[in-house]
Design an enzyme around this catalytic site. Structure first.
Site, PDB file in Angstrom:
ATOM      1  N   ASP A  15     109.360  25.961  59.225  1.00 17.60           N
ATOM      2  CA  ASP A  15     108.995  26.344  57.856  1.00 17.60           C
ATOM      3  C   ASP A  15     110.271  26.719  57.118  1.00 17.60           C
ATOM      4  OD1 ASP A  15     107.473  27.124  55.617  1.00 17.60           O
ATOM      5  OD2 ASP A  15     107.404  29.194  56.296  1.00 17.60           O
ATOM      6  N   SER A  16     110.157  26.814  55.796  1.00 16.74           N
ATOM      7  CA  SER A  16     111.285  27.268  54.999  1.00 16.74           C
ATOM      8  C   SER A  16     111.684  28.702  55.371  1.00 16.74           C
ATOM      9  CB  SER A  16     110.902  27.232  53.520  1.00 16.74           C
ATOM     10  OG  SER A  16     109.712  27.968  53.315  1.00 16.74           O
ATOM     11  N   TYR A  47     111.836  27.327  49.416  1.00 21.41           N
ATOM     12  CA  TYR A  47     111.935  25.909  49.085  1.00 21.41           C
ATOM     13  C   TYR A  47     111.064  25.570  47.861  1.00 21.41           C
ATOM     14  CZ  TYR A  47     113.846  24.636  53.755  1.00 21.41           C
ATOM     15  OH  TYR A  47     114.598  24.486  54.885  1.00 21.41           O
ATOM     16  N   GLY A  48     110.058  26.423  47.622  1.00 22.13           N
ATOM     17  CA  GLY A  48     108.985  26.078  46.682  1.00 22.13           C
ATOM     18  C   GLY A  48     109.391  25.938  45.234  1.00 22.13           C
ATOM     19  N   CYS A  78     104.937  23.984  56.627  1.00 22.96           N
ATOM     20  CA  CYS A  78     105.323  24.367  55.277  1.00 22.96           C
ATOM     21  C   CYS A  78     104.683  23.355  54.342  1.00 22.96           C
ATOM     22  CB  CYS A  78     106.844  24.331  55.144  1.00 22.96           C
ATOM     23  SG  CYS A  78     107.431  24.665  53.471  1.00 22.96           S
ATOM     24  N   ASN A  79     103.894  23.845  53.410  1.00 23.96           N
ATOM     25  CA  ASN A  79     103.205  22.942  52.480  1.00 23.96           C
ATOM     26  C   ASN A  79     104.198  22.188  51.619  1.00 23.96           C
ATOM     27  OD1 ASN A  79     100.029  23.723  52.424  1.00 23.96           O
ATOM     28  ND2 ASN A  79     101.302  25.452  53.012  1.00 23.96           N
ATOM     29  N   THR A  80     105.256  22.878  51.179  1.00 25.80           N
ATOM     30  CA  THR A  80     106.243  22.278  50.286  1.00 25.80           C
ATOM     31  C   THR A  80     106.940  21.103  50.978  1.00 25.80           C
ATOM     32  OG1 THR A  80     106.538  24.465  49.308  1.00 25.80           O
ATOM     33  CG2 THR A  80     108.228  22.831  48.834  1.00 25.80           C
ATOM     34  N   CYS A 189      99.792  27.386  50.708  1.00 28.77           N
ATOM     35  CA  CYS A 189     101.147  27.852  50.997  1.00 28.77           C
ATOM     36  C   CYS A 189     101.003  28.788  52.191  1.00 28.77           C
ATOM     37  CB  CYS A 189     101.717  28.594  49.793  1.00 28.77           C
ATOM     38  SG  CYS A 189     103.248  29.472  50.129  1.00 28.77           S
ATOM     39  N   THR A 190     101.957  28.699  53.118  1.00 27.70           N
ATOM     40  CA  THR A 190     101.823  29.459  54.363  1.00 27.70           C
ATOM     41  C   THR A 190     101.796  30.977  54.156  1.00 27.70           C
ATOM     42  OG1 THR A 190     104.212  29.223  54.551  1.00 27.70           O
ATOM     43  CG2 THR A 190     102.848  27.722  55.851  1.00 27.70           C
TER      44      THR A 190
HETATM   45  N1  DGL Z   1     106.422  27.988  53.230  1.00 25.98           N
HETATM   46  C1  DGL Z   1     106.311  27.512  51.881  1.00 25.98           C
HETATM   47  C2  DGL Z   1     105.028  26.701  51.699  1.00 25.98           C
HETATM   48  O1  DGL Z   1     104.145  26.715  52.555  1.00 25.98           O
HETATM   49  C3  DGL Z   1     106.345  28.636  50.892  1.00 25.98           C
HETATM   50  C4  DGL Z   1     107.638  29.393  50.811  1.00 25.98           C
HETATM   51  C5  DGL Z   1     108.750  28.669  50.070  1.00 25.98           C
HETATM   52  O2  DGL Z   1     108.683  28.556  48.831  1.00 25.98           O
HETATM   53  O3  DGL Z   1     109.673  28.246  50.739  1.00 25.98           O
HETATM   54  O4  DGL Z   1     104.886  26.026  50.704  1.00 25.98           O
END
Ligand code: DGL
Length: 278
Positions: A15-16, A47-48, A78-80, A189-190
């Site tokens: 994940d980020s 990352y978002g 990570c969704n992003t 988002c996680t």
């Molecule tokens: N982990 C990121 C997600 O699931 C959110 C945090 C980020 O912006 O990096 O989208």
């Protein structure tokens, strides 16, 4: 390609930052015989709000690191990253890759009774339309509402789960969903599952308690099990403790990491200096 992989090898989850620990914890609970490596890019989070090209570049460097650790499967927790880089990652990979968007969309459609589906996510995930496409592929014509919620990540990291500010921010983001016929909301988002209480309260008040809130964690763990089975990669052996690699100093991470990981003792954390392209 997967037939050359070792079932005893670990699963790499990345994940980020630390939010992906909510997904890693679900995999650990669902597949306790598997060895897990968690990678959090804590030096470069979030990352978002970055450009898609930057997100892809970061993701490729992490997948490279995990491959060098000998993982048998990569979970993009990570969704992003799942929204922007899953194609690139799967293409360049010699190991199977599982993302969180497909499982999240599936969980939402399982929970929905045919109403509109809403997605709460980072601005970059919303801009990708990845959830919209994943839902439309499975349920053509279904109404999808996407809401970018950039303030929720720092609130979750701060541990302000039940803070008045979090309740106020949740109401603000959810207000556009009033009278849209939404019956299911994806926490895309996680970080958001940690704010479930405040989001639930705002949803109950603004729309109603009939609205289901879903996240990708458990559905992703189901996908991981399916992919391992498909490739004959399930591990059968004594339980092995998970390991964590972070790009920022672990000292800064432990309190936040514990929130995402839940009640269990936090895996040992190792600092890694990730040099892109090395
Ligand atoms: N982990 C990121 C997600 O699931 C959110 C945090 C980020 O912006 O990096 O989208």
């Amino acid at each position: 390609m997967p037939h050359t992989l070792d079932p005893d090898a670990p699963i790499g989850v990345f994940d980020s930052g630390l939010g992906g620990l909510t997904v890693a914890a679900a995999i650990d609970a669902h597949l306790p015989d598997e060895r897990l490596i968690y990678f959090g890019d804590t030096a470069r989070v979030p990352y978002g709000t970055r450009s898609p090209a930057t997100v892809v570049r970061y993701a490729v460097s992490i997948a490279d690191f995990l491959r060098k650790q000998g993982v048998k499967l990569i979970v993009v927790a990570c969704n992003t990253v799942s929204a922007h880089a899953i194609g690139e990652l799967a293409e360049g990979e010699t190991v199977p890759v599982v993302g969180v968007i497909g499982p999240g969309a599936r969980a939402a459609l399982d929970a929905s009774k045919g109403g509109a589906v809403a997605v709460l996510a980072t601005p970059v995930t919303v801009a990708s339309n990845a959830y919209r496409r994943a839902i439309e592929r499975r349920a053509p014509g279904r109404a999808v509402h996407q809401i970018a919620c950039p303030l929720l990540v720092p609130l979750a990291e701060e541990g302000w789960f039940d803070h008045p500010v979090t309740h106020m921010v949740a109401r603000e983001y959810l207000a556009p969903l009033v009278d849209t016929g939404v019956d299911t909301i994806i926490l895309g988002c996680t970080h958001y599952p940690l704010l479930r209480g405040a989001i639930r309260a705002a949803v109950d008040d603004l729309i109603g308690p009939h609205v289901a809130l879903v996240d990708s964690a458990r559905a992703t763990a189901d996908d991981v099990a399916r992919v391992l089975d498909r490739h004959g990669l399930r591990r059968a052996g004594a339980r092995a403790a998970p390991r964590m690699f972070l790009t920022d100093h672990p000292r800064r991470a432990s309190a936040v990491a514990q929130r995402f990981w839940g009640g269990e003792r936090l895996p040992p954390m190792t600092h890694v200096d990730l040099r892109e392209g090395s």
